[in-house]
Scaffold this motif. Structure first.
Motif, PDB file in Angstrom:
ATOM      1  N   SER A  18      14.141 -26.447  24.031  1.00  0.00           N
ATOM      2  CA  SER A  18      13.492 -25.275  23.438  1.00  0.00           C
ATOM      3  C   SER A  18      14.520 -24.357  22.796  1.00  0.00           C
ATOM      4  O   SER A  18      14.261 -23.747  21.754  1.00  0.00           O
ATOM      5  CB  SER A  18      12.706 -24.516  24.511  1.00  0.00           C
ATOM      6  OG  SER A  18      11.690 -25.335  25.063  1.00  0.00           O
TER       7      SER A  18
ATOM      8  N   ASP B 248      15.369 -25.842  19.517  1.00  0.00           N
ATOM      9  CA  ASP B 248      14.278 -25.590  18.565  1.00  0.00           C
ATOM     10  C   ASP B 248      14.294 -24.149  18.072  1.00  0.00           C
ATOM     11  O   ASP B 248      14.070 -23.864  16.893  1.00  0.00           O
ATOM     12  CB  ASP B 248      12.929 -25.900  19.227  1.00  0.00           C
ATOM     13  CG  ASP B 248      12.755 -27.376  19.544  1.00  0.00           C
ATOM     14  OD1 ASP B 248      13.513 -28.197  18.973  1.00  0.00           O
ATOM     15  OD2 ASP B 248      11.867 -27.704  20.343  1.00  0.00           O
TER      16      ASP B 248
ATOM     17  N   TRP C 160      12.462 -16.772  26.388  1.00  0.00           N
ATOM     18  CA  TRP C 160      11.113 -17.291  26.156  1.00  0.00           C
ATOM     19  C   TRP C 160      10.254 -16.299  25.379  1.00  0.00           C
ATOM     20  O   TRP C 160       9.471 -16.686  24.501  1.00  0.00           O
ATOM     21  CB  TRP C 160      10.440 -17.618  27.490  1.00  0.00           C
ATOM     22  CG  TRP C 160      10.977 -18.868  28.135  1.00  0.00           C
ATOM     23  CD1 TRP C 160      11.682 -18.942  29.292  1.00  0.00           C
ATOM     24  CD2 TRP C 160      10.854 -20.203  27.652  1.00  0.00           C
ATOM     25  NE1 TRP C 160      12.024 -20.242  29.578  1.00  0.00           N
ATOM     26  CE2 TRP C 160      11.516 -21.044  28.577  1.00  0.00           C
ATOM     27  CE3 TRP C 160      10.283 -20.781  26.540  1.00  0.00           C
ATOM     28  CZ2 TRP C 160      11.614 -22.425  28.418  1.00  0.00           C
ATOM     29  CZ3 TRP C 160      10.364 -22.168  26.376  1.00  0.00           C
ATOM     30  CH2 TRP C 160      11.016 -22.969  27.298  1.00  0.00           C
TER      31      TRP C 160
ATOM     32  N   SER D  92       8.286 -17.830  16.926  1.00  0.00           N
ATOM     33  CA  SER D  92       7.294 -18.830  16.509  1.00  0.00           C
ATOM     34  C   SER D  92       6.158 -18.180  15.735  1.00  0.00           C
ATOM     35  O   SER D  92       5.634 -18.760  14.776  1.00  0.00           O
ATOM     36  CB  SER D  92       6.749 -19.577  17.724  1.00  0.00           C
ATOM     37  OG  SER D  92       7.782 -20.273  18.393  1.00  0.00           O
TER      38      SER D  92
END
Length: 435
Positions: A49, A52, A107, A114
């Protein structure tokens, strides 16, 4: 307000709450208070993650997806997201457990990033950089080559079939004309000679002979034996042409349902002893030989015509197969055109992802093209476009096709009336009033 600006406004309001360390105490199984573990181990999912998030951060920086902020601002969403990702990377590369507040901040920043880059994801960035439509290009090239070759095949087949029909029509008329000419030459050969004036015949006898000759000459076209022979040669030439054309149609366009060619093979093994199809001038010595040759050519033509008509009947089967198969191929070609246009746009936006819906569209187009091929003759008789063009358009816009289909079903349902349906309830305000 754009989606990026809205996300930024929401994230700025939540920044302080995300950055604050967790002070809540945790209870153990015995119910006593215990200090929580202030760090976590970096899992494979966390590392992937993080990679990404770095890809999305690079994309957002290159494409200007972050909202515009004052120069040197420290409390903006851009600084918040970048700090959270950099802190997570430093913690992972340090080889030590990651502080919980660092992991939580990462996170939260990843989720906000995103939203800013949506619909672009790390997976779509990777796929878009690998030329994902390469396979589609190969599919379109193969499909287009097949459509072109098949269209040429059908065009040649239709041309040959039309030529066979035209030759049969011409030879039918030529056979009747040839028969009429044969009758004239035969009557001329059998007509009585007109008595000479010094033969002693009376005037009445001479008029009777002249009337008989006139009646025989009026029954058919007037030709000489030489002209009849030329007509027989031309009739034989077209017999050859008809046989060759029908044989081509039989051998190359009937998909295995071939017609037996034995009746049009004129040699010693022919069932009716017709050993030749061409005229042999060396055996023609008199008018009676010309007449016999004409009869021979008419018999030959009857066998060739029967063979050609049998081939045409077999061709109807292959034509029916093609007429139902080709619309499905054109629908696939239309779906491929839509796929090119749609996928090229997604690749340009770096938003291309693999989805089962991509392949499902081709199956939908295949079904829709098959429906057009099967029922097009029933519903598309007054359409200004040919069925193949409609199949192509249906494949390109399957949504519009099924929207029309759903609308047709709704209208069909609306026309149905249940015979015992209850009457609509009358509102109380419209109830009958006393007189």
């Amino acid at each position: 307000m754009s989606s990026s600006t809205e996300a930024a406004a929401a994230m700025v309001g939540r920044k302080d709450a995300r950055a604050a360390p967790a002070n809540d105490s945790f209870a153990d199984a015995s119910g006593k208070g215990a200090a929580p573990d202030a760090s976590v181990q970096a899992t494979d999912l966390f590392r992937q993650s993080l990679a990404d998030a770095e890809q999305l951060l690079s994309h957002a920086a290159h494409s200007g997806r972050f909202p515009l902020e004052p120069v040197g601002a420290k409390e903006g969403v851009k600084g918040w997201v970048i700090d959270a990702i950099l802190n997570a990377r430093a913690a992972v590369d340090g080889g030590k457990p990651i502080p919980k507040e660092t992991a939580a901040a990462f996170w939260a920043a990843f989720a906000d990033l995103s939203r800013i880059t949506s619909p672009v994801t790390a997976a779509s960035l990777e796929l878009s950089n690998k030329s994902p439509i390469k396979l589609l290009k190969a599919f379109v090239v193969v499909l287009s080559s097949f459509v072109i070759a098949f269209s040429i095949f059908i065009s040649v087949k239709e041309s040959i079939a039309k030529q066979v029909s035209q030759l049969i029509t011409e030879q039918n008329e030529a056979a009747l004309k040839l028969w009429s000419q044969v009758q004239y030459v035969r009557n001329q050969a059998a007509a009585p000679a007109l008595p000479a004036e010094d033969s002693g015949a009376t005037a009445t006898e001479r008029r009777a002979y002249a009337a008989a000759a006139l009646r025989s000459s009026e029954t058919a076209a007037r030709v000489t034996p030489d002209e009849l022979f030329a007509g027989v040669v031309e009739f034989s030439r077209k017999n050859n042409w008809l046989r060759e054309t029908a044989t081509q149609l039989n051998n190359y366009f009937n998909f295995g349902v071939l017609v037996d060619i034995a009746p049009v093979v004129f040699n010693e093994t022919h069932p009716d002893k017709l050993t030749r199809i061409n005229v042999r001038p060396e055996i023609i010595r008199s008018a009676s030989d010309v007449i016999n040759e004409a009869f021979h050519q008419v018999l030959v033509y009857q066998h060739i015509r029967n063979f050609a008509q049998a081939v045409q009947q077999k061709t109807i089967i292959s034509t029916a197969v093609v007429s139902n198969f080709l619309p499905a191929i054109y629908a696939l070609l239309g779906a491929a055109l839509y796929g090119f246009r749609h996928y090229a746009k997604l690749v340009e936006q770096k938003a291309y992802t693999k989805s089962s819906a991509n392949s499902a569209r081709y199956f939908i187009a295949l079904i829709a093209g098959t429906v057009v091929g099967l029922f097009g003759t029933l519903f598309l008789q007054n359409s200004p476009l040919p069925p193949l063009a409609i199949a192509f358009l249906v494949g390109y816009a399957v949504e519009a096709f099924f929207s029309r289909l759903d609308g047709f079903i709704e209208r069909f349902r609306g026309n149905e009336s249940a015979p015992g349906a209850p009457a609509a309830e009358i509102p109380a305000s419209q109830a009958a009033k006393p007189a």
